[in-house]
Design an enzyme around this catalytic site. Structure first.
Site, PDB file in Angstrom:
ATOM      1  N   TYR A   2       0.714  -1.113  -0.078  1.00 26.72           N
ATOM      2  CA  TYR A   2       0.109  -0.008  -0.111  1.00 26.72           C
ATOM      3  C   TYR A   2       0.904   1.247   0.073  1.00 26.72           C
ATOM      4  O   TYR A   2       1.812   1.370   0.874  1.00 26.72           O
ATOM      5  CB  TYR A   2      -0.861   0.143   1.348  1.00 26.72           C
ATOM      6  N   ASP A  46      -6.125  -0.619  -6.321  1.00 26.72           N
ATOM      7  CA  ASP A  46      -7.668  -0.171  -6.352  1.00 26.72           C
ATOM      8  C   ASP A  46      -8.186   0.268  -4.927  1.00 26.72           C
ATOM      9  O   ASP A  46      -9.545   0.028  -4.723  1.00 26.72           O
ATOM     10  CB  ASP A  46      -8.346  -1.597  -6.845  1.00 26.72           C
ATOM     11  N   HIS A  97     -10.380  -7.062  -5.326  1.00 28.21           N
ATOM     12  CA  HIS A  97      -9.763  -7.047  -3.864  1.00 28.21           C
ATOM     13  C   HIS A  97     -10.796  -7.805  -3.244  1.00 28.21           C
ATOM     14  O   HIS A  97     -11.267  -7.596  -1.947  1.00 28.21           O
ATOM     15  CB  HIS A  97      -9.852  -5.700  -3.511  1.00 28.21           C
TER      16      HIS A  97
HETATM   17  C1  LIG Z   1      -9.700 -10.009   4.938  1.00 29.68           C
HETATM   18  C2  LIG Z   1      -9.019  -9.580   3.736  1.00 29.68           C
HETATM   19  C3  LIG Z   1      -7.921  -8.597   4.011  1.00 29.68           C
HETATM   20  C4  LIG Z   1      -7.398  -8.250   2.806  1.00 29.68           C
HETATM   21  N1  LIG Z   1      -6.383  -7.323   2.984  1.00 29.68           N
HETATM   22  C5  LIG Z   1      -5.599  -6.875   1.647  1.00 29.68           C
HETATM   23  C6  LIG Z   1      -4.603  -5.982   1.830  1.00 29.68           C
HETATM   24  O1  LIG Z   1      -4.164  -5.437   2.935  1.00 29.68           O
HETATM   25  N2  LIG Z   1      -3.971  -5.506   0.483  1.00 29.68           N
HETATM   26  C7  LIG Z   1      -4.569  -6.047  -0.627  1.00 29.68           C
HETATM   27  O2  LIG Z   1      -4.105  -5.594  -1.909  1.00 29.68           O
HETATM   28  N3  LIG Z   1      -5.653  -6.654  -0.763  1.00 29.68           N
HETATM   29  C8  LIG Z   1      -6.189  -7.246   0.386  1.00 29.68           C
HETATM   30  N4  LIG Z   1      -7.180  -8.194   0.391  1.00 29.68           N
HETATM   31  C9  LIG Z   1      -7.787  -8.726  -1.080  1.00 29.68           C
HETATM   32  C10 LIG Z   1      -6.881 -10.086  -1.396  1.00 29.68           C
HETATM   33  O3  LIG Z   1      -5.317  -9.875  -1.647  1.00 29.68           O
HETATM   34  C11 LIG Z   1      -7.221 -10.791  -2.657  1.00 29.68           C
HETATM   35  O4  LIG Z   1      -7.606  -9.732  -3.697  1.00 29.68           O
HETATM   36  C12 LIG Z   1      -8.962 -11.157  -2.309  1.00 29.68           C
HETATM   37  O5  LIG Z   1      -9.115 -11.890  -0.975  1.00 29.68           O
HETATM   38  C13 LIG Z   1      -8.849 -12.452  -3.199  1.00 29.68           C
HETATM   39  O6  LIG Z   1     -10.608 -12.922  -3.144  1.00 29.68           O
HETATM   40  P1  LIG Z   1     -10.881 -14.282  -2.168  1.00 29.68           P
HETATM   41  O7  LIG Z   1     -10.817 -13.734  -0.913  1.00 29.68           O
HETATM   42  O8  LIG Z   1     -12.330 -14.449  -2.782  1.00 29.68           O
HETATM   43  O9  LIG Z   1      -9.954 -15.222  -2.700  1.00 29.68           O
HETATM   44  C14 LIG Z   1      -7.716  -8.711   1.560  1.00 29.68           C
HETATM   45  C15 LIG Z   1      -8.961  -9.580   1.233  1.00 29.68           C
HETATM   46  C16 LIG Z   1      -9.446  -9.956   2.564  1.00 29.68           C
HETATM   47  C17 LIG Z   1     -10.568 -11.009   2.227  1.00 29.68           C
END
Ligand SMILES: Cc1cc2nc3c(=O)[nH]c(=O)nc-3n(C[C@H](O)[C@H](O)[C@H](O)COP(=O)(O)O)c2cc1C
Length: 503
Positions: free
Chosen positions: A238, A266, A358
């Site tokens: 980030y 995003d 995301h």
């Molecule tokens: C609890 C949670 C926290 C997340 N934190 C971040 C993050 O800090 N940075 C980021 O780029 N994506 C974050 N994501 C998005 C994930 O990297 C990813 O794009 C997403 O979880 C994929 O979908 P899925 O959970 O259905 O597999 C987060 C997703 C979840 C569920």
């Protein structure tokens, strides 16, 4: 010799005007920091003069307090036997939850990644479930992410020798035992005391790559130290408004051996995740929740928004040049959602893009990564004469992937690999490292069977002709959203607790 403080002395500094807290046996003067705390001052004041370690640990990396407070606010060690234990009231709800933990089925009864979600929901602390499971607005994109895979069907080939099947691959030039990586998810300790380390250990065992989040609950170095020799890790960034901080983080990551920098693009502002927000309101008296502080951060909107106020909404294409000047790591943009931006990323020398929304947590009504993949491949083939999978410009997809068949659909369409987020954090929330280990084993088993059934001895044989994508862009109401139909439909059974719970 440094002074040893007594718990009694610390306890006298227990007001907004004079606030000390103890974390991991050390006292800190946080008075001036109260208005700056991303999670609001109220939660710190609850522990004014007391030991805040139990509340601090799940949300912060161990070094957060030492790096954020100037050295003169580090007051020294506190004699452990003088610190009063903070009374933790165990609510009836918490007792019931602990009862359910004891009733978890054995891992041999967990047959697929959905089962982890079912069990995690029953046994996780409510706050963790709210943060992990939440998505933006009405969560339509969250559901669409998974539903989109249901619009792609296979065209398998027969009469091919599939005695040996191999689903290993390389991602950004690094070996991976499967075309899957563990995507970055923040705040691992909300779900389990070992947080992200559960992912590191299981990934190391299975030869799978972990993408370490900027907002991990364990410190970056702790995670790197937990890796086995030769284990590959990526880093999710980030971008901080303070570019000096960003530079320090990126160069430290590179020096520690990170093999790919995934810049999240995003999230100029965090999405509205109402499950997370409601949990916060239910947990605290809404009338007391502080609204926007002096820095303009609204502290009333759940864990996600509170921790992300440092992210720079000014990030733009021109910044890529600067990133390339500070690191030699391959740069991949995470969160691309249309072919125009994928093309721009290619033209500006990125090593790839993650087609992702995301996990449905940002812009509601974003299309699924798998749908965008088909569009991106088509345009990059035509406009830049690229073929996929491509070594120089790699395409990744995430969101809604729960089965090896989902992964194989993405590979057939040209993805190098897919990211999986929630299933692995549900796995460790319910079962720790063994859960993630089992989740990866399930995927291995699914790959083996499905590669044979597709007639594909290796991933090279998983080609576009093996999928029918005729309806990929048809955004009809998906079956789970059709309530009338669903009210008559008898659901498949998922994993259950050992005995019928009265809780
Ligand atoms: C609890 C949670 C926290 C997340 N934190 C971040 C993050 O800090 N940075 C980021 O780029 N994506 C974050 N994501 C998005 C994930 O990297 C990813 O794009 C997403 O979880 C994929 O979908 P899925 O959970 O259905 O597999 C987060 C997703 C979840 C569920």
């Amino acid at each position: 010799m440094a002074k040893i403080l007594s718990g009694k002395e610390v306890a006298t500094h227990n007001t907004r005007e004079d606030c000390w807290i103890i974390v991991h046996g050390k006292a800190y003067d946080v008075t001036d920091f109260l208005p700056e705390h991303p999670g609001g001052s109220k939660i710190i004041l609850k522990y004014a003069g007391k030991d805040a370690t139990a509340e601090y640990d799940p949300i912060h990396p161990p070094d957060a307090i030492t790096t954020n407070l100037p050295p003169e606010k580090h007051l020294g060690s506190v004699a452990p036997d003088t610190v009063e234990k903070v009374e933790i009231t165990i609510t009836d709800e918490e007792k019931a939850r602990q009862g359910r933990v004891a009733l978890r089925p054995s891992l041999s009864e967990v047959l697929n990644l959905h089962d982890f979600e079912t069990i995690a929901r029953l046994v996780m602390p409510e706050k963790a479930w709210a943060y992990y499971s939440s998505a933006a607005d009405d969560e339509i994109t969250h559901r669409e992410n998974h539903a989109a895979y249901h619009r792609i069907w296979f065209r398998p080939r027969i009469m091919r020798d599939v005695t040996q099947v191999d689903w290993s691959t390389t991602i950004l030039g690094q070996k991976s035992s499967m075309p899957v990586y563990i995507s970055a998810t923040a705040l691992g300790k909300l779900g389990h005391p070992d947080g992200e380390l559960n992912l590191t250990r299981a990934a190391g065992k299975h030869g799978v790559i972990q993408m370490i989040p900027t907002l991990a609950s364990c410190s970056f170095d702790q995670i790197m130290d937990a890796a086995v020799p030769g284990q590959t890790q990526f880093f999710q960034l980030y971008v901080n408004k303070d570019r000096a901080v960003t530079k320090r983080i990126v160069q430290h990551a590179e020096a520690r051996g990170i093999k790919g920098l995934f810049i999240t693009v995003d999230a100029p502002q965090l999405g509205r995740r109402e499950k997370d927000m409601r949990q916060k309101f239910e947990a605290e008296d809404p009338s007391e929740v502080t609204k926007a502080g002096s820095d303009g951060v609204d502290r009333s909107q759940g864990a996600a928004r509170a921790i992300s106020s440092f992210i720079d909404p000014g990030l733009n294409w021109d910044d890529l040049k600067w990133f390339k000047s500070i690191t030699k790591m391959p740069i991949i943009l995470k969160g691309v959602q249309c072919w125009e931006d994928a093309l721009e990323a290619y033209d500006r020398g990125c090593a790839g893009v993650v087609l992702s929304n995301h996990g449905g947590r940002q812009l509601e009504f974003s299309r699924s990564g798998i749908e965008v993949l088909a569009e991106v491949v088509d345009h990059l083939k035509r406009a830049r004469k690229l073929t996929f999978p491509n070594e120089k410009f790699q395409l990744f997809v995430d969101g809604g992937v729960r089965r090896a068949t989902d992964v194989l659909k993405a590979v057939a369409l040209g993805a190098t690999a897919v990211g999986v987020g929630r299933p692995f954090i549900y796995a460790f929330s319910a079962y720790g490292t063994e859960g993630v280990d089992h989740a990866l084993q399930i995927l291995h088993d699914e790959f083996e069977m499905n590669m044979r059934l597709l007639g594909a001895p290796s991933l090279k044989n998983v080609v576009p002709e093996m999928v029918d994508t005729t309806h990929i862009g048809s955004h009809i109401v998906s079956v789970p959203d059709d309530r009338l139909y669903m009210s008559n439909y008898e659901s498949l059974r998922t994993a259950e607790l050992k005995a019928k719970s009265k809780l």
